[in-house]
Design an enzyme around this catalytic site. Structure first.
Site, mmCIF file in Angstrom:
data_model
loop_
_atom_site.group_PDB
_atom_site.id
_atom_site.type_symbol
_atom_site.label_atom_id
_atom_site.label_comp_id
_atom_site.label_asym_id
_atom_site.label_seq_id
_atom_site.Cartn_x
_atom_site.Cartn_y
_atom_site.Cartn_z
ATOM 1 N N ASP A 94 10.873 5.795 -73.790
ATOM 2 C CA ASP A 94 9.780 5.889 -74.765
ATOM 3 C C ASP A 94 10.099 5.152 -76.047
ATOM 4 O O ASP A 94 9.283 4.389 -76.559
ATOM 5 C CB ASP A 94 9.441 7.370 -75.046
ATOM 6 C CG ASP A 94 10.668 8.229 -75.382
ATOM 7 O OD1 ASP A 94 11.792 7.687 -75.478
ATOM 8 O OD2 ASP A 94 10.499 9.447 -75.553
ATOM 9 N N ASP A 97 15.708 4.181 -80.782
ATOM 10 C CA ASP A 97 15.972 4.649 -82.149
ATOM 11 C C ASP A 97 17.333 4.073 -82.553
ATOM 12 O O ASP A 97 17.408 2.951 -83.036
ATOM 13 C CB ASP A 97 15.914 6.181 -82.160
ATOM 14 C CG ASP A 97 16.103 6.777 -83.543
ATOM 15 O OD1 ASP A 97 15.902 6.068 -84.536
ATOM 16 O OD2 ASP A 97 16.451 7.971 -83.643
ATOM 17 N N VAL A 147 8.010 10.327 -84.759
ATOM 18 C CA VAL A 147 6.704 10.252 -84.100
ATOM 19 C C VAL A 147 6.625 11.197 -82.899
ATOM 20 O O VAL A 147 7.631 11.495 -82.260
ATOM 21 C CB VAL A 147 6.392 8.804 -83.638
ATOM 22 C CG1 VAL A 147 6.073 7.928 -84.836
ATOM 23 C CG2 VAL A 147 7.533 8.213 -82.827
ATOM 24 N N ASP A 153 8.185 14.130 -78.108
ATOM 25 C CA ASP A 153 8.052 15.510 -78.565
ATOM 26 C C ASP A 153 8.778 15.764 -79.868
ATOM 27 O O ASP A 153 9.640 14.998 -80.288
ATOM 28 C CB ASP A 153 8.642 16.461 -77.519
ATOM 29 C CG ASP A 153 10.171 16.444 -77.537
ATOM 30 O OD1 ASP A 153 10.749 15.340 -77.479
ATOM 31 O OD2 ASP A 153 10.787 17.518 -77.642
HETATM 32 P P1 IMP Z 1 18.470 6.751 -79.371
HETATM 33 O O1 IMP Z 1 19.574 7.013 -78.391
HETATM 34 O O2 IMP Z 1 18.885 7.089 -80.777
HETATM 35 O O3 IMP Z 1 17.888 5.370 -79.288
HETATM 36 O O4 IMP Z 1 17.368 7.812 -79.090
HETATM 37 C C1 IMP Z 1 16.413 7.624 -78.132
HETATM 38 C C2 IMP Z 1 15.807 8.948 -77.730
HETATM 39 O O5 IMP Z 1 15.651 9.816 -78.857
HETATM 40 C C3 IMP Z 1 14.437 8.716 -77.184
HETATM 41 O O6 IMP Z 1 14.487 8.604 -75.781
HETATM 42 C C4 IMP Z 1 13.681 9.952 -77.637
HETATM 43 O O7 IMP Z 1 13.824 10.947 -76.654
HETATM 44 C C5 IMP Z 1 14.388 10.430 -78.882
HETATM 45 N N1 IMP Z 1 13.694 10.035 -80.144
HETATM 46 C C6 IMP Z 1 14.087 9.108 -81.035
HETATM 47 N N2 IMP Z 1 13.218 8.997 -82.058
HETATM 48 C C7 IMP Z 1 12.227 9.879 -81.801
HETATM 49 C C8 IMP Z 1 10.984 10.213 -82.481
HETATM 50 O O8 IMP Z 1 10.608 9.685 -83.543
HETATM 51 N N3 IMP Z 1 10.223 11.179 -81.883
HETATM 52 C C9 IMP Z 1 10.584 11.787 -80.723
HETATM 53 N N4 IMP Z 1 11.703 11.490 -80.052
HETATM 54 C C10 IMP Z 1 12.528 10.542 -80.576
HETATM 55 MG MG MG Z 2 14.201 10.324 -74.549
#
Ligand code: IMP
Ligand code: MG
Length: 184
Positions: A94, A97, A147, A153
């Site tokens: 999705d 981040d 978001v 979620d």
């Molecule tokens: P990353 O490993 O930091 O890139 O995080 C990715 C995961 O964090 C995504 O698959 C989402 O499940 C969750 N995530 C990151 N930002 C958001 C947000 O703004 N809303 C909801 N879930 C988020």
């Molecule tokens: Mg995720």
């Protein structure tokens, strides 16, 4: 809640992503691996617009805990995966981040013998990346706000919204008090 992307804009983004992936796959079989739980809406919409044979699988990843909006310890569960030997894999998530989830998944799937591993994210947050990994396909670049909706979620809620909305920091605070992180 403030709407960041409408249902129509999301549909256009999925159409655009599906067209590029289909063109680059050139009719060859593609193994789509969705990342539970947030990607289910993206995956469901995307695969119905792909041309050519698609094999669908899911893995589970989580870096968020309860009401915290900052990334926590990453947990991966790959036990549902079949043998990926020689396959052309497209990981679908999705949101990108920090990028830690996708980085770990790409490494894990390469280790399982996939011939090629590419990644697709519907959303990428600006200014948050903590890894050199660049997703191969990105639907939308969005500001650094938390978001929800279209699969995403907050504390298990709001995945079912048909649009993408920014959660007001005050709304987060009313749920979680002191656990709100600086980037929320
Ligand atoms: P990353 O490993 O930091 O890139 O995080 C990715 C995961 O964090 C995504 O698959 C989402 O499940 C969750 N995530 C990151 N930002 C958001 C947000 O703004 N809303 C909801 N879930 C988020
Ligand atoms: Mg995720």
């Amino acid at each position: 809640m403030k709407i960041i992307l409408t249902t129509e804009q999301l549909a256009e983004g999925i159409d655009r992503l599906a067209a590029v992936v289909s063109r680059e796959s050139d009719g060859k079989p593609l193994t789509v691996i969705g990342v539970l739980t947030g990607s289910i809406v993206v995956v469901a919409d995307l695969i119905r617009r792909l041309d050519g044979p698609v094999n669908l699988n899911m893995v589970w990843a989580s870096s968020y805990r309860g009401t915290a909006t900052a990334a926590g310890r990453l947990e991966l569960r790959l036990d549902l995966l079949p043998d990926l030997n020689g396959q052309d894999v497209l990981i679908v998530d999705d949101i990108f981040d920090t990028g830690r989830t996708l980085e770990a998944l790409v490494a894990a799937l390469r280790g399982r013998g996939a011939a090629r591993v590419r990644s697709l994210v519907l959303l990428r947050k600006q200014g948050r990346a903590e890894t050199a990994l660049v997703p191969d396909f990105v639907g939308f670049d969005i500001p650094d706000v938390f978001v929800v909706g279209y699969g995403l979620d907050y504390d298990g809620q709001w995945r079912h919204l048909p649009y993408l909305a920014a959660l007001d920091p005050a709304e987060i605070a009313s749920h979680s008090g002191a656990q709100v992180s600086s980037h929320a």
